[in-house]
Design an enzyme around this catalytic site. Sequence first.
Site, PDB file in Angstrom:
ATOM      1  N   TRP A  23       0.806  -1.223   0.000  1.00  0.00           N
ATOM      2  CA  TRP A  23       0.000   0.000   0.000  1.00  0.00           C
ATOM      3  C   TRP A  23       0.837   1.270   0.000  1.00  0.00           C
ATOM      4  CZ3 TRP A  23      -5.009   1.755   0.074  1.00  0.00           C
ATOM      5  CH2 TRP A  23      -5.241   3.032   0.612  1.00  0.00           C
TER       6      TRP A  23
ATOM      7  N   ASP B 233      -0.335   9.129   0.706  1.00  0.00           N
ATOM      8  CA  ASP B 233       0.346  10.399   0.391  1.00  0.00           C
ATOM      9  C   ASP B 233       1.838  10.287   0.104  1.00  0.00           C
ATOM     10  OD1 ASP B 233      -2.038  10.891   1.683  1.00  0.00           O
ATOM     11  OD2 ASP B 233      -1.119  11.869   3.407  1.00  0.00           O
TER      12      ASP B 233
ATOM     13  N   GLU C  90      -6.242  18.485   5.689  1.00  0.00           N
ATOM     14  CA  GLU C  90      -4.963  17.811   5.902  1.00  0.00           C
ATOM     15  C   GLU C  90      -3.990  18.113   4.779  1.00  0.00           C
ATOM     16  OE1 GLU C  90      -6.567  13.831   6.656  1.00  0.00           O
ATOM     17  OE2 GLU C  90      -6.885  13.506   4.533  1.00  0.00           O
TER      18      GLU C  90
HETATM   19  C1  FRU Z   1      -4.018  12.185   4.110  1.00  0.00           C
HETATM   20  C2  FRU Z   1      -3.724  11.542   5.450  1.00  0.00           C
HETATM   21  C3  FRU Z   1      -2.839  12.454   6.263  1.00  0.00           C
HETATM   22  C4  FRU Z   1      -2.163  11.509   7.206  1.00  0.00           C
HETATM   23  C5  FRU Z   1      -1.980  10.289   6.338  1.00  0.00           C
HETATM   24  C6  FRU Z   1      -2.037   8.981   7.076  1.00  0.00           C
HETATM   25  O1  FRU Z   1      -4.266  11.306   3.089  1.00  0.00           O
HETATM   26  O2  FRU Z   1      -4.938  11.265   6.127  1.00  0.00           O
HETATM   27  O3  FRU Z   1      -3.524  13.495   6.911  1.00  0.00           O
HETATM   28  O4  FRU Z   1      -0.970  12.008   7.689  1.00  0.00           O
HETATM   29  O5  FRU Z   1      -2.993  10.339   5.357  1.00  0.00           O
HETATM   30  O6  FRU Z   1      -1.665   7.916   6.265  1.00  0.00           O
END
Ligand code: FRU
Length: 493
Positions: free
Chosen positions: A37, A40, A222
């Site tokens: 997987w 980000d 985020e």
């Molecule tokens: C965004 C997010 C971020 C977090 C990460 C966790 O896609 O939710 O805010 O740091 O993914 O995998």
Amino acid sequence: MRFAVLLLLSTLTLHAQQNPSTDKYRPRIHFSPLKNWTNDPCGLYFLNGQYHVFFQHNPYADTWGHMSWGHATSRDLLHWTEHPIALPEDPTVMMFTGSAVYDQHNTSGLCPAGKAGCPILIYTGHQPKAEGRPRREHQNLAAALDRDGLRYRKYERNPVLDENREEFRDPKVFWHTASNRWIMVVSLADQHKVGFYASADLKSWTKLSEFGPAGSSGPNWECPEFFELPVQGGANGDTRWILKIGMGDNHVSGGSGEQYFTGRFDGTRFTNDNPPDKTLWFDFGRDCYCALAWGNQPPSKGIRMLGWMNNWSYAKDIPTAPFRGQMTIPREVSLIQTRDGLRLSQAPLLGKPAASRKLAISEGRGALPAGAALDLSVSPKSGGQTLQLQLRNAANETFAFGYDAEKQEWFADRRQSGQVAFNPKFASRSTAPHPAGAPWSMRVVIDTSSVEIFAAGGQVTLTDLVFPNQPWTTIELAGPSAAGLDMQITRIQ
Ligand code: FRU
């Protein structure tokens, strides 16, 4: 001898390439992890001719969990080499998204002995709620141990910023020359705000201000990104700051997506150029999320960025193996003066093409080199007319895109594009209004499992994943302007 063989094997594993011939949906020019997987991108930085990309990674499975920072590098942004995990999860803390800086003068004191400067990763430590302890998010550091930035050591006094919050993540850190200090932008996700902080040494942080809510407020905010850009077509030396924010849901095209604000930053506070209810979308497709910029990149008229090409609405179900998740094509993002105000414009970074030719179209059809990664340029001789293009394969599946003159909008339609039923939220037709006065040109980057449209001279982007059961072999044209079109096709790989 045995030692030598082992060494060779481990080097091979380290530099293993992605394999488009065996993995049906493996992209040719987009980064995807060898297996398991990703979500980000994080900690992007440029150093010694290499673009570093770290990525939210589950090293053990093709679903979200055990979040660690995977690591890959590229010199041309098209070919990627994957390296060992840079930041493994800790026993009770996962490694969430963040950024990277080059600490040139070792202000942190964390660079290895004898080094003038080094890359520092700034990440969120995420402690899930468990019996006896609350959910908690805080900011942390890790310093590169070697010149190539392949190994990192977490700072032993982590965290460096902890406010006992549950939703406090994705720090973007950069050196702010005017105030001569580091600035951090962190999302207060559930409040639809970001916080600004300052530091002289990356280790001790003082709160400066907050921004938000404004624009669109999904269930969370985020992955903030924050940078200054020159205004193309503006007065000499005119610049603006761009604050880009991801939202887990409620994007104009459905599910997760991103917006941005243009404004000014005085070293303490960000001031929005637009009224608080104005929303500017970063991308109008379904699959561009958490786009971040490389730290330490050479100054230019734009900034280089890369996003996660996916959507939280269905990311866990997409039919790829042995990997799940890939990044967008890296983009050069610049700021232009338009009739409606300042807007971002995006162009794909595709390097030197393998081959380029005028697309031969007869009876509205042209043949595509099957399975290749392509860059398609479309320039209508007269703008503003309906333009319908369609990718088709031997299974009669289609991806339709173009411009609808009646509605004055660009569109991307993947409802008939092959595998769509794996999640009810996947099949979709996305649209984007044509910005007043924008050019009518369109560039389209086509890879094994994605189509990225840069329309209206780059002012409109539509990024979509697609899972056709066979490779695209034909492009078809329809609509009144089909005769008056110039189409160029470039094989990238
Ligand atoms: C965004 C997010 C971020 C977090 C990460 C966790 O896609 O939710 O805010 O740091 O993914 O995998």
